[in-house]
Write a protein that holds these residues in place. Structure first.
Motif, PDB file in Angstrom:
ATOM      1  N   LYS A 100     104.413  -4.391 -33.058  1.00  0.00           N
ATOM      2  CA  LYS A 100     104.459  -3.006 -33.556  1.00  0.00           C
ATOM      3  C   LYS A 100     105.707  -2.730 -34.396  1.00  0.00           C
ATOM      4  N   THR A 101     106.028  -3.690 -35.251  1.00  0.00           N
ATOM      5  CA  THR A 101     107.182  -3.531 -36.140  1.00  0.00           C
ATOM      6  C   THR A 101     106.765  -3.482 -37.614  1.00  0.00           C
ATOM      7  N   ASN A 102     105.468  -3.643 -37.884  1.00  0.00           N
ATOM      8  CA  ASN A 102     105.009  -3.696 -39.264  1.00  0.00           C
ATOM      9  C   ASN A 102     103.706  -2.902 -39.396  1.00  0.00           C
ATOM     10  N   TYR A 103     103.819  -1.643 -39.767  1.00  0.00           N
ATOM     11  CA  TYR A 103     102.671  -0.752 -39.960  1.00  0.00           C
ATOM     12  C   TYR A 103     102.174  -0.973 -41.380  1.00  0.00           C
ATOM     13  N   HIS A 104     100.898  -1.351 -41.545  1.00  0.00           N
ATOM     14  CA  HIS A 104     100.434  -1.697 -42.880  1.00  0.00           C
ATOM     15  C   HIS A 104      98.927  -1.537 -43.033  1.00  0.00           C
ATOM     16  N   ILE A 105      98.513  -1.549 -44.302  1.00  0.00           N
ATOM     17  CA  ILE A 105      97.105  -1.461 -44.687  1.00  0.00           C
ATOM     18  C   ILE A 105      96.704  -2.780 -45.339  1.00  0.00           C
ATOM     19  N   HIS A 106      95.543  -3.285 -44.945  1.00  0.00           N
ATOM     20  CA  HIS A 106      94.895  -4.379 -45.675  1.00  0.00           C
ATOM     21  C   HIS A 106      93.846  -3.722 -46.562  1.00  0.00           C
ATOM     22  N   LEU A 107      93.948  -3.896 -47.863  1.00  0.00           N
ATOM     23  CA  LEU A 107      93.000  -3.303 -48.808  1.00  0.00           C
ATOM     24  C   LEU A 107      92.308  -4.436 -49.552  1.00  0.00           C
ATOM     25  N   ILE A 108      91.036  -4.641 -49.236  1.00  0.00           N
ATOM     26  CA  ILE A 108      90.224  -5.662 -49.907  1.00  0.00           C
ATOM     27  C   ILE A 108      89.410  -4.963 -50.979  1.00  0.00           C
ATOM     28  N   PHE A 109      89.390  -5.558 -52.173  1.00  0.00           N
ATOM     29  CA  PHE A 109      88.629  -4.931 -53.255  1.00  0.00           C
ATOM     30  C   PHE A 109      87.888  -5.962 -54.088  1.00  0.00           C
ATOM     31  N   SER A 110      86.803  -5.504 -54.657  1.00  0.00           N
ATOM     32  CA  SER A 110      85.977  -6.317 -55.529  1.00  0.00           C
ATOM     33  C   SER A 110      86.545  -6.253 -56.941  1.00  0.00           C
ATOM     34  N   GLU A 111      86.302  -7.288 -57.704  1.00  0.00           N
ATOM     35  CA  GLU A 111      86.674  -7.241 -59.117  1.00  0.00           C
ATOM     36  C   GLU A 111      85.489  -6.815 -59.977  1.00  0.00           C
ATOM     37  N   ARG A 112      84.359  -6.577 -59.342  1.00  0.00           N
ATOM     38  CA  ARG A 112      83.151  -6.153 -60.043  1.00  0.00           C
ATOM     39  C   ARG A 112      82.785  -4.739 -59.629  1.00  0.00           C
ATOM     40  N   GLU A 113      82.259  -3.986 -60.561  1.00  0.00           N
ATOM     41  CA  GLU A 113      81.790  -2.641 -60.247  1.00  0.00           C
ATOM     42  C   GLU A 113      80.397  -2.722 -59.634  1.00  0.00           C
ATOM     43  N   LEU A 114      80.106  -1.823 -58.709  1.00  0.00           N
ATOM     44  CA  LEU A 114      78.788  -1.738 -58.105  1.00  0.00           C
ATOM     45  C   LEU A 114      77.851  -1.030 -59.080  1.00  0.00           C
ATOM     46  N   LEU A 115      76.760  -1.700 -59.434  1.00  0.00           N
ATOM     47  CA  LEU A 115      75.756  -1.092 -60.305  1.00  0.00           C
ATOM     48  C   LEU A 115      74.690  -0.454 -59.435  1.00  0.00           C
ATOM     49  N   HIS A 116      74.413   0.811 -59.663  1.00  0.00           N
ATOM     50  CA  HIS A 116      73.413   1.504 -58.865  1.00  0.00           C
ATOM     51  C   HIS A 116      71.999   1.107 -59.295  1.00  0.00           C
ATOM     52  N   GLU A 117      71.855   0.705 -60.526  1.00  0.00           N
ATOM     53  CA  GLU A 117      70.589   0.196 -61.044  1.00  0.00           C
ATOM     54  C   GLU A 117      70.883  -1.113 -61.773  1.00  0.00           C
ATOM     55  N   PRO A 118      70.002  -2.115 -61.628  1.00  0.00           N
ATOM     56  CA  PRO A 118      70.225  -3.371 -62.357  1.00  0.00           C
ATOM     57  C   PRO A 118      70.197  -3.133 -63.874  1.00  0.00           C
ATOM     58  N   ILE A 119      70.946  -3.922 -64.599  1.00  0.00           N
ATOM     59  CA  ILE A 119      70.927  -3.856 -66.061  1.00  0.00           C
ATOM     60  C   ILE A 119      69.734  -4.674 -66.533  1.00  0.00           C
ATOM     61  N   GLU A 120      68.947  -4.090 -67.413  1.00  0.00           N
ATOM     62  CA  GLU A 120      67.814  -4.828 -67.952  1.00  0.00           C
ATOM     63  C   GLU A 120      68.188  -5.372 -69.319  1.00  0.00           C
ATOM     64  N   LYS A 121      67.987  -6.674 -69.481  1.00  0.00           N
ATOM     65  CA  LYS A 121      68.248  -7.332 -70.750  1.00  0.00           C
ATOM     66  C   LYS A 121      66.966  -7.991 -71.208  1.00  0.00           C
ATOM     67  N   THR A 122      66.853  -8.214 -72.502  1.00  0.00           N
ATOM     68  CA  THR A 122      65.708  -8.913 -73.055  1.00  0.00           C
ATOM     69  C   THR A 122      66.181 -10.285 -73.501  1.00  0.00           C
ATOM     70  N   ALA A 123      65.454 -11.309 -73.095  1.00  0.00           N
ATOM     71  CA  ALA A 123      65.815 -12.668 -73.481  1.00  0.00           C
ATOM     72  C   ALA A 123      65.656 -12.813 -74.991  1.00  0.00           C
ATOM     73  N   THR A 124      66.655 -13.354 -75.656  1.00  0.00           N
ATOM     74  CA  THR A 124      66.604 -13.541 -77.103  1.00  0.00           C
ATOM     75  C   THR A 124      66.013 -14.892 -77.471  1.00  0.00           C
TER      76      THR A 124
END
Length: 169
Positions: free
Chosen positions: A104-128
């Motif tokens: 109890k000598t080190n009060y701290h937060i572990h913050l894990i984060f993604s490097e990618r944004e969460l997409l609420h809908e998939p991106i639709e692409k057309t194959a070229t």
């Protein structure tokens, strides 16, 4: 900041009362399914790249806090404030945990984060052009690479035709 090759394992570790004696609060901006999918997608992209080493699925900060904070702020609110501020500033999903070390000598937060944004809908692409994928889902350059000795497409291989819609998560 540290790199996390096993984000799901690290989330379990920082948020478990069995593994953390002095765990006060856990806060998440996305459900655990998101982290499973993130790990899976990152591992697939890493394998496709053919890079040596370990796949980095997410990153983590350890944020040291003054020892006076436990007496001044409620753990749940403090953790939510830090995490939400990071989430709003950078737009990436987070999991955080607030605790002390064993002495109890080190009060701290572990913050894990993604490097990618969460997409609420998939991106639709057309194959070229026509795209070819082997049994492992790995993109290959030519159709010949997915054909058997009789010139038939091997089981598990896939062809995405030109102008066909692709959904990207």
């Amino acid at each position: 900041m540290s790199k996390l090759p096993d984000v799901r394992g690290r989330i379990t570790y920082i948020s478990s009362h069995a593994k953390q004696e002095n765990l006060y609060a856990v806060y998440e901006t996305a459900d655990r399914h998101y982290w499973t999918e993130l790990a899976k997608c990152n591992q697939q992209e890493f394998q496709k790249s053919g890079t040596e080493g370990k796949c980095i699925e997410a990153r983590k900060f350890i944020i040291a806090l003054p020892e006076s904070f436990p007496n001044l702020y409620e753990p749940d609110k403090l953790l939510q404030l830090f995490t939400d501020r990071f989430y709003k500033k950078y737009g990436v999903e987070c999991v955080s945990a607030l605790h002390h070390n064993k002495r109890k000598t080190n009060y701290h937060i572990h913050l894990i984060f993604s490097e990618r944004e969460l997409l609420h809908e998939p991106i639709e692409k057309t194959a070229t052009r026509n795209m070819f994928y082997d049994e492992n889902g790995k993109h290959v350059r030519t159709k010949k690479e997915i054909l058997d000795e009789n010139w038939n497409v091997r089981k598990g291989c896939k062809i995405v035709k030109k102008d066909q819609l692709l959904k990207v998560k």
